[in-house]
Write a protein that holds these residues in place. Structure first.
Motif, PDB file in Angstrom:
ATOM      1  N   ARG A 285       0.678  -1.100  -0.017  1.00 21.92           N
ATOM      2  CA  ARG A 285       0.013   0.085  -0.103  1.00 21.92           C
ATOM      3  C   ARG A 285       0.796   1.210  -0.082  1.00 21.92           C
ATOM      4  NH1 ARG A 285      -4.652  -2.814  -1.563  1.00 21.92           N
ATOM      5  NH2 ARG A 285      -5.492  -3.780   0.219  1.00 21.92           N
TER       6      ARG A 285
ATOM      7  N   THR B  41      -7.613   8.280   0.533  1.00 23.73           N
ATOM      8  CA  THR B  41      -7.246   9.096  -0.519  1.00 23.73           C
ATOM      9  C   THR B  41      -5.947   9.781  -0.695  1.00 23.73           C
ATOM     10  OG1 THR B  41      -7.972  11.200   0.776  1.00 23.73           O
ATOM     11  CG2 THR B  41      -9.674  10.455  -0.761  1.00 23.73           C
TER      12      THR B  41
ATOM     13  N   ILE C  61      -5.172  11.283  -7.656  1.00 24.23           N
ATOM     14  CA  ILE C  61      -4.737   9.736  -7.256  1.00 24.23           C
ATOM     15  C   ILE C  61      -3.167   9.760  -6.563  1.00 24.23           C
ATOM     16  CG2 ILE C  61      -4.169   7.840  -8.471  1.00 24.23           C
ATOM     17  CD1 ILE C  61      -6.139   8.664 -10.624  1.00 24.23           C
ATOM     18  N   THR C  62      -3.062   9.242  -5.668  1.00 25.72           N
ATOM     19  CA  THR C  62      -1.867   8.742  -5.020  1.00 25.72           C
ATOM     20  C   THR C  62      -1.193   7.556  -5.134  1.00 25.72           C
ATOM     21  OG1 THR C  62      -2.960   8.686  -2.843  1.00 25.72           O
ATOM     22  CG2 THR C  62      -2.202  10.912  -3.419  1.00 25.72           C
ATOM     23  N   LEU C  63      -2.103   6.807  -5.592  1.00 25.78           N
ATOM     24  CA  LEU C  63      -1.792   5.130  -5.500  1.00 25.78           C
ATOM     25  C   LEU C  63      -1.680   4.590  -6.789  1.00 25.78           C
ATOM     26  CD1 LEU C  63      -1.366   2.798  -3.371  1.00 25.78           C
ATOM     27  CD2 LEU C  63      -4.114   2.205  -3.878  1.00 25.78           C
ATOM     28  N   GLY C  64      -0.695   3.698  -6.901  1.00 34.71           N
ATOM     29  CA  GLY C  64      -0.683   3.044  -8.251  1.00 34.71           C
ATOM     30  C   GLY C  64       0.216   3.809  -9.526  1.00 34.71           C
TER      31      GLY C  64
ATOM     32  N   LEU D 147     -10.362  -3.701   1.516  1.00 35.36           N
ATOM     33  CA  LEU D 147      -9.548  -2.325   1.113  1.00 35.36           C
ATOM     34  C   LEU D 147      -9.737  -2.105  -0.309  1.00 35.36           C
ATOM     35  CD1 LEU D 147      -6.658  -1.447   3.474  1.00 35.36           C
ATOM     36  CD2 LEU D 147      -9.101  -0.636   3.471  1.00 35.36           C
ATOM     37  N   ASP D 148      -9.461  -3.379  -1.105  1.00 35.78           N
ATOM     38  CA  ASP D 148      -9.249  -3.139  -2.382  1.00 35.78           C
ATOM     39  C   ASP D 148     -10.410  -2.542  -3.219  1.00 35.78           C
ATOM     40  OD1 ASP D 148      -6.884  -4.499  -2.541  1.00 35.78           O
ATOM     41  OD2 ASP D 148      -7.385  -6.122  -3.580  1.00 35.78           O
TER      42      ASP D 148
ATOM     43  N   LEU E 150     -10.188   1.207  -2.489  1.00 33.32           N
ATOM     44  CA  LEU E 150      -9.127   2.269  -2.988  1.00 33.32           C
ATOM     45  C   LEU E 150      -9.372   2.104  -4.490  1.00 33.32           C
ATOM     46  CD1 LEU E 150      -6.036   0.287  -1.032  1.00 33.32           C
ATOM     47  CD2 LEU E 150      -6.868   2.775  -0.591  1.00 33.32           C
TER      48      LEU E 150
ATOM     49  N   VAL F 101     -11.062   5.294  -5.023  1.00 35.93           N
ATOM     50  CA  VAL F 101     -10.676   6.576  -4.841  1.00 35.93           C
ATOM     51  C   VAL F 101      -9.385   6.508  -5.831  1.00 35.93           C
ATOM     52  CG1 VAL F 101      -9.787   7.924  -3.162  1.00 35.93           C
ATOM     53  CG2 VAL F 101     -11.427   6.281  -2.518  1.00 35.93           C
ATOM     54  N   HIS F 102      -8.694   5.561  -6.451  1.00 35.54           N
ATOM     55  CA  HIS F 102      -7.735   5.717  -6.949  1.00 35.54           C
ATOM     56  C   HIS F 102      -7.634   5.094  -8.452  1.00 35.54           C
ATOM     57  CE1 HIS F 102      -5.362   7.545  -3.718  1.00 35.54           C
ATOM     58  NE2 HIS F 102      -5.890   6.467  -2.872  1.00 35.54           N
TER      59      HIS F 102
ATOM     60  N   ASN G  39      -6.664   1.492  -8.987  1.00 33.61           N
ATOM     61  CA  ASN G  39      -5.338   1.195  -8.454  1.00 33.61           C
ATOM     62  C   ASN G  39      -5.381   0.643  -6.876  1.00 33.61           C
ATOM     63  OD1 ASN G  39      -3.760   1.906 -10.749  1.00 33.61           O
ATOM     64  ND2 ASN G  39      -3.679   3.875 -10.130  1.00 33.61           N
ATOM     65  N   THR G  40      -4.583  -0.503  -6.554  1.00 29.23           N
ATOM     66  CA  THR G  40      -4.575  -0.710  -5.181  1.00 29.23           C
ATOM     67  C   THR G  40      -2.957  -1.007  -4.620  1.00 29.23           C
ATOM     68  OG1 THR G  40      -4.743  -3.073  -5.986  1.00 29.23           O
ATOM     69  CG2 THR G  40      -6.757  -2.371  -5.601  1.00 29.23           C
TER      70      THR G  40
END
Lengths: 356, 183
Positions: A162, A170, A228-231, B110-111, B114, B117-118, B121-122
């Protein structure tokens, strides 16, 4: 307090330098959300854990220097008057969230005010780094190094899958919010910005006013940041933002040129009327002032007005906010008194240029 | 103009309705307008947090209507974080985690959150901290070297490939040493 000295305080030292494309991009910012692995987040923690975070930061980083970010100083929110806290928000050194009665909240600010590390906001740490003009890459590079320097002493909450763990889903992953503050008067005047905003949103970026979430775009100032902050890697996020901002700059320049070609007299009229209002008004609301200041700045950028520094927009935008006005007046003012004080302050500031 | 309902206060809400070509004007004061449901107070207070927690509640239902229904239909949740005591229910209500351990506690759920929100993406693909990241940086480095090795072999550049192979060996030794040091 003399007016000149007060001005010196209204505008952060780093804002005095012009950066690349600073006719349109006022500043670039990188913000990193980080947490201590050993302590519960400020979202649920009360008392001791937050105290420990605060005293750890105080012990290890007060009066330290990292490169040109010298003289780091810890300012506790509890030690400040309400007006002083507002001033910090208006200068973008802390978020509105930090001054809302949070326990053990503080910020660590460098002498040049480029670095501000908020302590016990929603996350234990919110590291912010500002650069003048359009310098996202440099801001990212330096912010990352500052982050490494902090990590030498702090055990960060990090997970392989993560990424950096944050209080809000977020922010998880990179914990990074990259943003630029843009002055887009021509795109706003021609209403093109309204059409562009949905397209920008689709690219995973957000457009908003200068005081962050939910704030109105006053003075044609817009903040563009990643959602977006993930991925994605930090570099990719910054690159995406970079390319959109680059296009906005081009569009704004084009729109300015079109205005100059099609209606030069009307444009000049608008700029001089706003200049007149700022020079002579006796009562002015912050909204009207912001509109006029935007016109004034456009007039400077388009060479209608000479001998007025460009930074006057940044400077007076901050200076005419309620917190700063009251700090300058040395007392609390009701809204009507503020409108009078604001007009006085703007007149004095513009006359100051005439004397030079 | 006075409020046409209570006839006490000045009318501040003016509404013109056109239904089937018939025009109807309504003039009300603030409080009457609220009572009559012309101004929805709930909507004014709707924040990002509400939106987020609404998203969490949508879990498995797929209906957007549930967004506004709150947690009436929610089953009793026994899942609780050992790190900070936050329950899953509290997490979905506030839309915020309480500590680093929450991520492990609620990991299985969570997946979907997430992803929403993204943009789907996880997993994290960004910076790895030098200390907290442990040997992850090293492992990623080895991975990169392996890819390079494959490329070189495909291109039949064996001399270069041999060099990269040796580099991988050194890195792997480093990794094993790290592990040995831990135990």
């Amino acid at each position: 307090m003399s007016l000149e000295k007060f001005m010196n305080e209204a505008i952060s030292p780093w804002m005095r330098h012009d950066g690349p494309d600073s006719d349109i991009v006022l500043s670039s910012r990188i913000r990193l959300a980080r947490n201590f692995s050993s302590q519960p987040f400020p979202t649920v923690a009360r008392g001791e854990p937050l105290e420990e975070v605060l005293s750890f930061m105080d012990e290890h980083f007060t009066e330290c220097s990292f490169r040109e970010y010298e003289g780091l100083q810890l300012v506790k929110m509890d030690d400040l008057q309400p007006i002083e806290k507002r001033v910090l928000v208006e200068k973008h050194l802390v978020s509105p969230h930090l001054i809302e009665d949070r326990e053990n909240a503080a910020t660590i600010i460098s002498e040049n005010e480029q670095v501000s590390i908020m302590v016990n906001e929603e996350d234990h740490l919110r590291i912010q780094l500002y650069f003048p003009g359009f310098q996202l890459d440099k801001a990212l590079e330096q912010a990352s190094q500052l982050d490494d320097w902090l990590e030498e002493k702090i055990d960060y909450a990090f997970d392989e899958e993560r990424g950096y763990l944050t209080a809000c889903p977020t922010n998880v992953g990179t914990g990074m919010r990259a943003s630029v503050m843009m002055h887009l008067p021509a795109l706003a005047l021609t209403k093109q910005i309204n059409r562009m905003t949905p397209a920008i949103n689709q690219l995973g970026l957000v457009v908003r006013g200068i005081y962050g979430e939910g704030s109105e775009a006053v003075g044609n100032l817009f903040q563009i940041s990643n959602q977006i902050t993930l991925g994605k890697s930090e570099e990719d996020i910054v690159e995406d933002l970079h390319s959109v901002v680059q296009q906005l700059i081009e569009q704004e320049r084009k729109a300015r040129q079109t205005l100059m070609n099609r209606s030069p007299v009307q444009l000049e009229d608008r700029i001089y009327r706003s200049y007149g209002t700022l020079r002579h008004s006796r009562v002015i609301t912050s909204k009207e002032a912001a509109g006029c200041l935007s016109d004034l700045r456009l007039g400077i950028d388009l060479d209608f007005l000479k001998d007025i520094p460009r930074t006057i927009l940044n400077e007076l935008m901050v200076l005419t906010q309620p917190g700063f006005l009251q700090q300058y007046a040395g007392e609390s003012l009701d809204p009507e008194e503020r409108d009078i004080k604001r007009a006085t302050l703007i007149r004095e500031r513009i006359n100051l240029e005439d004397d030079n | 103009m006075q409020c046409q309902r209570c006839e006490k206060y000045p009318a501040t809400v003016h509404l013109t309705q056109v239904i089937n070509g018939e025009k109807n004007e309504v003039h009300l004061c603030d409080s009457c307008a609220k009572e009559q449901g012309y101004m929805n107070q709930e909507e004014e207070k709707f924040s990002l947090n509400d939106l987020l927690s609404g998203l969490f509640h949508m879990e498995g239902s797929g209906s957007a209507g549930k967004l506004f229904q709150g947690n009436k239909q929610q089953q009793k949740e026994s899942l609780q974080c050992s790190g900070c005591g936050l329950t899953y229910q509290e997490f979905t209500k506030a839309g915020k985690f309480g500590c680093a351990t929450c991520y492990e506690t609620f990991n299985e759920r969570l997946d979907p959150i997430l992803k929403r929100v993204h943009s789907g993406n996880t997993t994290h693909h960004g910076k790895v901290p030098k200390r907290a990241g442990g040997d992850l940086n090293l492992r990623k480095d080895i991975e990169k070297h392996r890819e390079k090795l494959h490329q070189l072999i495909n291109q039949e550049e064996f001399e270069e490939a041999a060099k990269v192979r040796d580099e991988i060996r050194t890195l792997e030794e480093e990794l094993n040493q790290d592990k040995g040091g831990d135990s």
